[in-house]
Scaffold this motif. Structure first.
Motif, short mmCIF file in Angstrom:
data_model
loop_
_atom_site.label_atom_id
_atom_site.label_comp_id
_atom_site.label_asym_id
_atom_site.label_seq_id
_atom_site.Cartn_x
_atom_site.Cartn_y
_atom_site.Cartn_z
N VAL A 128 11.28 52.88 77.32
CA VAL A 128 11.32 52.04 76.13
C VAL A 128 9.88 51.70 75.74
O VAL A 128 9.01 51.65 76.61
N PRO A 129 9.61 51.49 74.46
CA PRO A 129 10.54 51.44 73.32
C PRO A 129 10.88 52.83 72.79
O PRO A 129 10.18 53.80 73.06
N PHE A 130 11.96 52.90 71.98
CA PHE A 130 12.33 54.15 71.32
C PHE A 130 13.25 53.85 70.14
O PHE A 130 13.75 52.73 69.99
N ILE A 131 13.47 54.87 69.32
CA ILE A 131 14.45 54.80 68.24
C ILE A 131 15.72 55.47 68.75
O ILE A 131 15.67 56.54 69.36
N VAL A 145 14.88 50.13 69.64
CA VAL A 145 15.04 49.53 70.95
C VAL A 145 13.65 49.06 71.40
O VAL A 145 12.82 49.84 71.84
N LYS A 146 13.40 47.76 71.26
CA LYS A 146 12.10 47.21 71.63
C LYS A 146 11.98 47.06 73.14
O LYS A 146 10.92 47.25 73.73
N SER A 147 13.08 46.68 73.77
CA SER A 147 13.20 46.59 75.21
C SER A 147 14.69 46.64 75.51
O SER A 147 15.52 46.58 74.60
N MET A 148 15.04 46.76 76.76
CA MET A 148 16.45 46.83 77.09
C MET A 148 17.15 45.52 76.70
O MET A 148 16.77 44.44 77.17
N MET A 260 6.81 55.48 65.80
CA MET A 260 7.28 55.91 67.11
C MET A 260 7.45 57.42 67.14
O MET A 260 7.59 58.07 66.11
N LYS A 261 7.48 57.98 68.36
CA LYS A 261 7.68 59.42 68.54
C LYS A 261 8.80 59.73 69.53
O LYS A 261 9.07 60.88 69.81
N ARG A 262 9.44 58.69 70.03
CA ARG A 262 10.49 58.88 71.04
C ARG A 262 11.85 58.57 70.43
O ARG A 262 12.06 57.47 69.90
N THR A 335 21.53 39.63 74.02
CA THR A 335 20.32 39.03 74.55
C THR A 335 19.50 40.08 75.30
O THR A 335 20.04 41.03 75.85
N ALA A 336 18.19 39.88 75.33
CA ALA A 336 17.31 40.82 76.01
C ALA A 336 17.53 40.75 77.52
O ALA A 336 17.87 39.70 78.08
N ILE A 337 17.35 41.90 78.17
CA ILE A 337 17.47 41.98 79.62
C ILE A 337 16.07 41.88 80.23
O ILE A 337 15.18 42.66 79.89
N LYS A 338 15.88 40.93 81.11
CA LYS A 338 14.59 40.75 81.74
C LYS A 338 14.32 41.87 82.73
O LYS A 338 15.22 42.27 83.46
N THR A 339 13.11 42.38 82.75
CA THR A 339 12.77 43.47 83.68
C THR A 339 11.70 43.01 84.65
O THR A 339 11.02 42.02 84.43
#
Length: 339
Positions: A128-131, A145-148, A260-262, A335-339
């Motif tokens: 991440v990140p990706f489209i 997708v900015k983060s999970m 983005m490129k992913r 909600t965002a998932i903390k990593t």
């Protein structure tokens, strides 16, 4: 951590067990395609009843395949939406009840987040990140997708989803439900230069999709042409080319707008060979990468729910004893998932 995943959002019953150290341990899938074929589409009441019959036997089969007992599980994840209300209730009731009986936490999972994260089931996972392009039977979405867990909807279908467009067009051409894959197979024999169909909504900066007009254009083309096999193949090819080009153009625009490129592609239509070729060419042209789940995990399945559930449970999330489902559930509300 070992998580049991249950998927019952529509017409497929999926069960799987995911281990955060060993990966996918087992998965079982039952499709209701034959059950609904005579009706030309999914009948919600029949779908719910069949989930009632199949879910528990599939859970038992999955545990046996993995060589585990309920005591070896650390949590249960079930699809809570979006989807058919009755079908969702079946999986949610069984999942929540078993979690209570087995004294493990349960977590409600967003069906589209499951699809979005399905490439994480592979050995090579997209960073991440990706489209993400999500193209399932009932949904067509472009998501940043900015983060999970942190998702921004960039575009979505304003009428028919691409999977619905495939199946409805296949029906116009005489195929039984669901006929999208048969239409694509017919298109392989088509002449791409005979007919040119419109690429809807590609002449504007919007990332939304519309396929109902393309379906009507196809119906009109069928009506005024001969019904020989080659003509049918040529029309199928023109339709598929239009859909694939439209998706490719929108993905290219989304990548450019977000710098983005992913790209990640998931959902049943993501298994389309023609679409994969086009998107691989697109990402290669910009020095990027495209990721997919394997074909068996493009359609609805329990493995993606088990994986998403593992991430949510590790994030400290769980649901109480109240059983609640969400037939409509925007993915950007998660909600965002903390990593």
């Amino acid at each position: 951590m070992r998580i049991l995943g249950i998927e019952t959002s529509c017409d497929e019953t999926g069960v799987a067990i995911y281990d955060d150290e060993k990966g996918l341990l087992a998965h079982q899938l039952y499709s209701q395609v034959k059950l609904h074929a005579d009706y030309g589409g999914v009948v919600p009441e029949l779908a719910s009843r069949d989930h009632v019959k199949k879910t528990i036997p599939l859970i038992k089969a999955t545990l046996t395949e993995a060589g585990l007992t309920p005591k070896d599980l650390d949590g249960i994840a079930y699809t809570a939406g979006p989807g058919l209300a009755g079908a969702l209730i079946v999986g949610a009731s069984i999942g929540r009840s078993l979690a209570y009986a087995w004294n493990v936490p349960a977590v409600a999972i967003h069906h589209m987040e499951g699809h979005l994260l399905s490439p994480m089931l592979e050995e090579i996972q997209p960073p991440v990140p990706f489209i993400s392009l999500l193209v399932t039977g009932g949904h067509t979405l472009l998501i940043e997708v900015k983060s999970m867990g942190e998702y921004v909807i960039l575009g979505e279908s304003i009428d028919d989803a691409v999977g619905e467009a495939f199946d409805k067009t296949a029906n116009l051409m005489g195929f039984d439900y669901p006929g999208g894959s048969m239409l694509s197979k017919l298109a392989e024999r088509g002449n791409s230069k005979r007919f040119t169909f419109p690429r809807p909504m590609t002449d504007r900066p919007s990332l939304d999709f519309s396929f109902s007009g393309l379906k009507t254009f196809t119906a009109n083309t069928i009506a005024v042409n001969d019904k020989d096999e080659q003509t049918r193949a040529d029309i199928a090819r023109a339709f598929e080319d239009a859909v694939v080009d439209t998706l490719m153009i929108k993905c290219k625009l989304a990548l450019k707008q977000r710098s983005m490129k992913r790209l990640v592609v998931a959902g049943g239509v993501g298994a389309n060979r023609h679409l994969r070729v086009k998107l691989e060419q697109l990402t290669a042209s910009i020095g990027g990468e495209v990721y997919y789940p394997r074909a068996e995990f493009c359609t609805d399945n329990g493995a993606m729910i088990a994986y998403a559930g593992m991430q949510r449970l590790k994030n400290g999330e769980h649901n109480d004893l109240e059983i609640e489902v969400f037939p409509r559930w925007p993915i950007d509300q998660l909600t965002a998932i903390k990593t």
